[in-house]
Design an enzyme around this catalytic site. Structure first.
Site, short mmCIF file in Angstrom:
data_model
loop_
_atom_site.label_atom_id
_atom_site.label_comp_id
_atom_site.label_asym_id
_atom_site.label_seq_id
_atom_site.Cartn_x
_atom_site.Cartn_y
_atom_site.Cartn_z
N HIS A 36 -16.81 18.91 82.39
CA HIS A 36 -17.34 18.20 81.22
C HIS A 36 -18.70 17.61 81.56
CE1 HIS A 36 -14.91 15.33 83.55
NE2 HIS A 36 -15.71 14.37 83.11
N GLN A 37 -19.59 17.73 80.62
CA GLN A 37 -20.95 17.20 80.77
C GLN A 37 -21.11 15.93 79.92
OE1 GLN A 37 -24.81 19.17 81.53
NE2 GLN A 37 -24.94 19.22 79.31
#
Length: 202
Positions: free
Chosen positions: A159-160
């Site tokens: 996840h960014q």
């Protein structure tokens, strides 16, 4: 207070005791320390015990795998693409703190396919434009924590982070009180960003 000599208690000291005197105190009586203040404030977050008790939830219990199976409102999803999607962070650093995740349960950025990388990038760019339009922020922090040792809260699913920043957002709250003031409820933030997201644009 039954005091001991310096030689018998070593470095055990409590500042500002009931007598108003700084100095060595008994350490064999734990009840003495009940209620003695220290320099820390406590923000009780029992809802986070699930992460402590379960550890790495695995694929079946992964919140980033579960989220796409829920409604956008329930999962705080702002936009869905073909290979990845954007949702609000449940524990935001700032209001509008988004996460961009691939649907596939992969841990590391170099595990992602070219299609996933491209869509993560596209969603990130669109998210920046939408947040700027809605929130009039001054900048962003964007990045990925790869692995638990690097600070990833859910290391098993890539996840960014996209964190909007304002010139005045580093006030005394997070610096001194270790507390973030968030002016909007998550549901309201999700609705505002989703409404401003370009229709048909992943």
């Amino acid at each position: 207070m039954d005091r001991l000599s310096d030689s018998s208690v070593g470095d055990a000291r409590v500042a500002g005791d009931a007598d108003g005197i700084d100095g060595p105190v008994r350490v064999d009586d734990p009840s003495y320390l009940v209620g003695v203040p220290d320099e820390f404030q406590r923000l009780w977050t029992p809802h986070r015990m699930v992460y402590i008790q379960q550890g790495d939830p695995g694929h079946e219990g992964c919140p980033f795998c579960v989220a796409p199976t829920l409604s956008d409102e329930d999962a705080l999803i702002v936009a869905r693409g073909e290979h990845a999607y954007a949702l609000l962070n449940l524990f935001p650093y700032n209001s509008g703190h988004l996460l961009v995740c691939p649907y596939r349960h992969i841990a590391l950025y170099d595990d992602a396919t070219p299609e996933e990388v491209a869509e993560i990038g596209s969603l990130t760019q669109t998210a920046m434009r939408v947040i700027r339009e809605v929130s009039h922020n001054d900048g962003f922090n964007i990045g990925m924590n790869q692995g638990a040792v690097a600070g990833a809260g859910i290391a098993a699913h890539l996840h960014q982070h996209i964190v909007p920043r304002w010139a005045q957002d580093a006030n005394f709250f997070p610096i001194i009180a270790r507390t973030k003031a968030l002016p909007q409820l998550l549901g309201d933030v999700r609705a505002a960003l989703a409404d401003a997201w370009p229709k048909g644009d992943a």
